[in-house]
Design an enzyme around this catalytic site. Structure first.
Site, PDB file in Angstrom:
ATOM      1  N   ASP A 286       0.819  -1.211   0.000  1.00  0.00           N
ATOM      2  CA  ASP A 286       0.000   0.000   0.000  1.00  0.00           C
ATOM      3  C   ASP A 286       0.853   1.262   0.000  1.00  0.00           C
ATOM      4  O   ASP A 286       0.439   2.300  -0.530  1.00  0.00           O
ATOM      5  CB  ASP A 286      -0.911   0.006   1.229  1.00  0.00           C
ATOM      6  CG  ASP A 286      -2.002  -1.054   1.145  1.00  0.00           C
ATOM      7  OD1 ASP A 286      -2.188  -1.605   0.034  1.00  0.00           O
ATOM      8  OD2 ASP A 286      -2.649  -1.334   2.161  1.00  0.00           O
ATOM      9  N   GLY A 287       2.054   1.177   0.588  1.00  0.00           N
ATOM     10  CA  GLY A 287       2.943   2.334   0.578  1.00  0.00           C
ATOM     11  C   GLY A 287       3.363   2.732  -0.823  1.00  0.00           C
ATOM     12  O   GLY A 287       3.530   3.929  -1.116  1.00  0.00           O
TER      13      GLY A 287
ATOM     14  N   ASN B 181      -4.417   8.436   2.391  1.00  0.00           N
ATOM     15  CA  ASN B 181      -4.781   7.738   3.619  1.00  0.00           C
ATOM     16  C   ASN B 181      -5.267   8.705   4.704  1.00  0.00           C
ATOM     17  O   ASN B 181      -6.450   8.744   5.001  1.00  0.00           O
ATOM     18  CB  ASN B 181      -3.603   6.918   4.142  1.00  0.00           C
ATOM     19  CG  ASN B 181      -3.710   5.456   3.744  1.00  0.00           C
ATOM     20  OD1 ASN B 181      -4.648   5.052   3.060  1.00  0.00           O
ATOM     21  ND2 ASN B 181      -2.742   4.666   4.164  1.00  0.00           N
TER      22      ASN B 181
ATOM     23  N   ASP C 145      -3.260  12.807  22.606  1.00  0.00           N
ATOM     24  CA  ASP C 145      -2.029  12.667  21.838  1.00  0.00           C
ATOM     25  C   ASP C 145      -2.139  13.277  20.447  1.00  0.00           C
ATOM     26  O   ASP C 145      -1.117  13.545  19.816  1.00  0.00           O
ATOM     27  CB  ASP C 145      -1.653  11.186  21.703  1.00  0.00           C
ATOM     28  CG  ASP C 145      -1.098  10.636  23.001  1.00  0.00           C
ATOM     29  OD1 ASP C 145      -0.811  11.443  23.910  1.00  0.00           O
ATOM     30  OD2 ASP C 145      -0.960   9.406  23.126  1.00  0.00           O
TER      31      ASP C 145
END
Length: 524
Positions: free
Chosen positions: A291-292, A370, A400
């Protein structure tokens, strides 16, 4: 028994005053309630139980009248606001309709008295409107709404200069089990092979080539021996058997030429400026990796994206449905068509710095497939992010950080932070907090037409950091803001079966979603 009598006067009349439009005045109702209470107060002493109940009933009635008055006032304010919006929208539509009807009445030709004062740009605009009306009248859906790259005239120039014209194709909504022509108005023709988002539909999308693809861009995962071997074999096969022009990255071209001089025919680009024009040259994109690699390929295109065929060489593969071992069969079917595709929507993100004094001082918008993530970085303080949705206050995120994700990225960082899995063809923006400082903070999904703004308060004790698809990290100082909206250019990825089948297979095989072991007991 102590008796009392309510004296009638003008200020405490039982008949409440009204406006000219017939609505009850809320201020008058409130004053009436106050008057009733003042009259009941001195007579409350010495009453028996029945009178006490009667006085309480009167207070209940006055309280109900006050609540009704407040509700009427709120309804009137809302009605006035919606009426104002309706009038503005109606005036705008009438103005657009008037502009559009003018060329149609003259068959897309402007009369001489109207064209005398127009320059060439305005004349071209009127001619484009005329072509639009003609197209809409014949087909129901016209391509001018979809194509926004403004390169319609570049094809003629490329033919004159000897350059190859891009392959054209059509997108249609698939209709299983229907042999009729009832969906012919849903067919959209793309003259230059570029895709932008116009209208969304839940139907499966099918791509059919009108002219054969001529140019293919092959992208591979770096530092991978298997990807380099398959890439060399695929490029050789595409050139010898399919007679296609091949584009690769500069790094890949150097590796191929080091291996053999046979790959001199492979094209590449020299700088980022030339890479921005890839969508005008490439008909098809092939990725070899996970997917990268698909995310990297999508980042090369700042506007329209050609259809992407993703071959799996990674571990999960939510966006890589094809197997690299069968690339010949898969590419044969894709080049011949038709194929099912998934339009994966992207987010357009813009960082606005408080120190910027002019629009030119701001950075160019970034497109993500994404998610965009805002976190506290190395700071020990919790993030303090004030979030708005179309100028409406949403919440203040303390924790966070925050994830703004597409539906394609719902199975990535957003899922790990507690977000829901969403079908990639559902248009929307996922709003997922990262370890929030509140147990009631649950993720949201906004519609695709909104703009989400995340503001760092000016009195924040520490800055925040923003990253786009896991890269391109930027620092957000107090007072800076991040704007996110749906980009008009989706990433069309080819499906092995269809979008729903591929999505369910990916979560079953990749995540083992709801997998339960069945114990087999043998009877003795």
């Amino acid at each position: 028994m102590y008796t009392f009598q309510l004296k009638s006067n003008e200020n405490a009349s039982a008949s409440y005053p009204q406006h000219e439009n017939g609505h009850v005045d809320s201020i008058s109702l409130l004053s009436s309630e106050k008057t009733v209470q003042e009259l009941l107060e001195p007579a409350i002493h010495g009453m028996d139980g029945h009178l006490v109940e009667f006085s309480e009933a009167l207070r209940t009635v006055t309280k109900a009248l006050r609540l009704a008055a407040e509700g009427i006032a709120c309804a009137q304010a809302d009605a006035a606001e919606w009426k104002h919006k309706y009038e503005l929208e109606r005036a705008r539509n009438m103005q657009l309709e008037h502009k559009a009807l003018s060329p149609e009445e003259h068959h897309c030709d402007l009369p001489s008295e109207r064209t005398e004062g127009l320059n060439n740009q305005e004349d071209a605009t009127y001619q484009a409107i005329g072509q639009t009306l003609k197209c809409c009248g014949e087909n129901g859906i016209c391509t001018h709404v979809i194509l926004r790259d403004g390169e319609a005239d570049s094809d003629c120039e490329s033919v004159k200069n000897g350059k190859k014209k891009k392959a054209s194709f059509k997108l249609a909504w698939c209709c299983k089990g229907e042999s009729s022509d009832q969906y012919k108005h849903d067919v959209v023709s793309f003259a230059t092979g570029n895709i932008t988002t116009a209208e969304h539909s839940s139907k499966q999308i099918s791509l059919k080539w009108e002219t054969s693809p001529q140019t293919v861009l092959v992208l591979t995962r770096p530092n991978s021996t298997s990807a380099r071997i398959i890439c060399a074999e695929m490029i050789r096969w595409l050139k010898e058997h399919k007679k296609l022009d091949i584009f690769v990255e500069p790094r890949v071209r150097s590796e191929l030429l080091t291996e053999s001089s046979f790959f001199n025919f492979v094209h590449t680009w020299e700088d980022d400026k030339e890479a921005l024009l890839l969508h005008t040259k490439v008909d098809l994109v092939v990725t070899l990796g996970g997917d990268g690699t698909v995310l990297w390929g999508a980042s090369l295109f700042k506007g329209p994206v050609p259809p992407v065929v993703a071959f799996s060489l990674g571990s999960l593969g939510f966006m890589t449905p094809f197997y690299s071992e069968h690339y010949k069969e898969s590419l044969d079917a894709i080049l011949q068509g038709p194929i099912s595709i998934t339009l994966r929507h992207r987010l357009q993100c813009h960082v606005i710095q408080e120190s910027a004094k002019h629009e030119l001082d701001t950075d160019e918008p970034t497109l993500v497939l994404n998610e965009v993530t805002i976190n506290r970085g190395i700071s020990s303080f919790l993030t303090n992010l004030v979030c708005y949705c179309d100028h409406n206050f949403v919440t203040t995120v303390q924790g966070d950080g925050l994830i703004l994700s597409t539906t394609s990225g719902s199975t990535a960082y957003s899922l790990a932070a507690g977000g829901s899995m969403v079908h990639p063809q559902v248009p929307g923006i996922l709003f997922t907090p990262i370890s929030p400082h509140s147990l009631s903070f649950r993720p949201l999904i906004f519609p695709e037409h909104v703009t989400v703004r995340v503001q760092i308060p000016s009195k924040s004790r520490s800055p925040a950091w923003v990253s786009f698809d896991g890269k391109g990290r930027k620092k957000l100082e107090p007072g800076d803001a991040l704007l996110c909206s749906m980009a008009p250019w989706p990433v069309p990825t080819a499906c092995q079966v269809d979008s729903t089948s591929d999505f369910l297979r990916s979560i079953h095989d990749g995540l083992h979603w709801n997998l339960r072991k069945t114990l087999l007991r043998t009877r003795i």
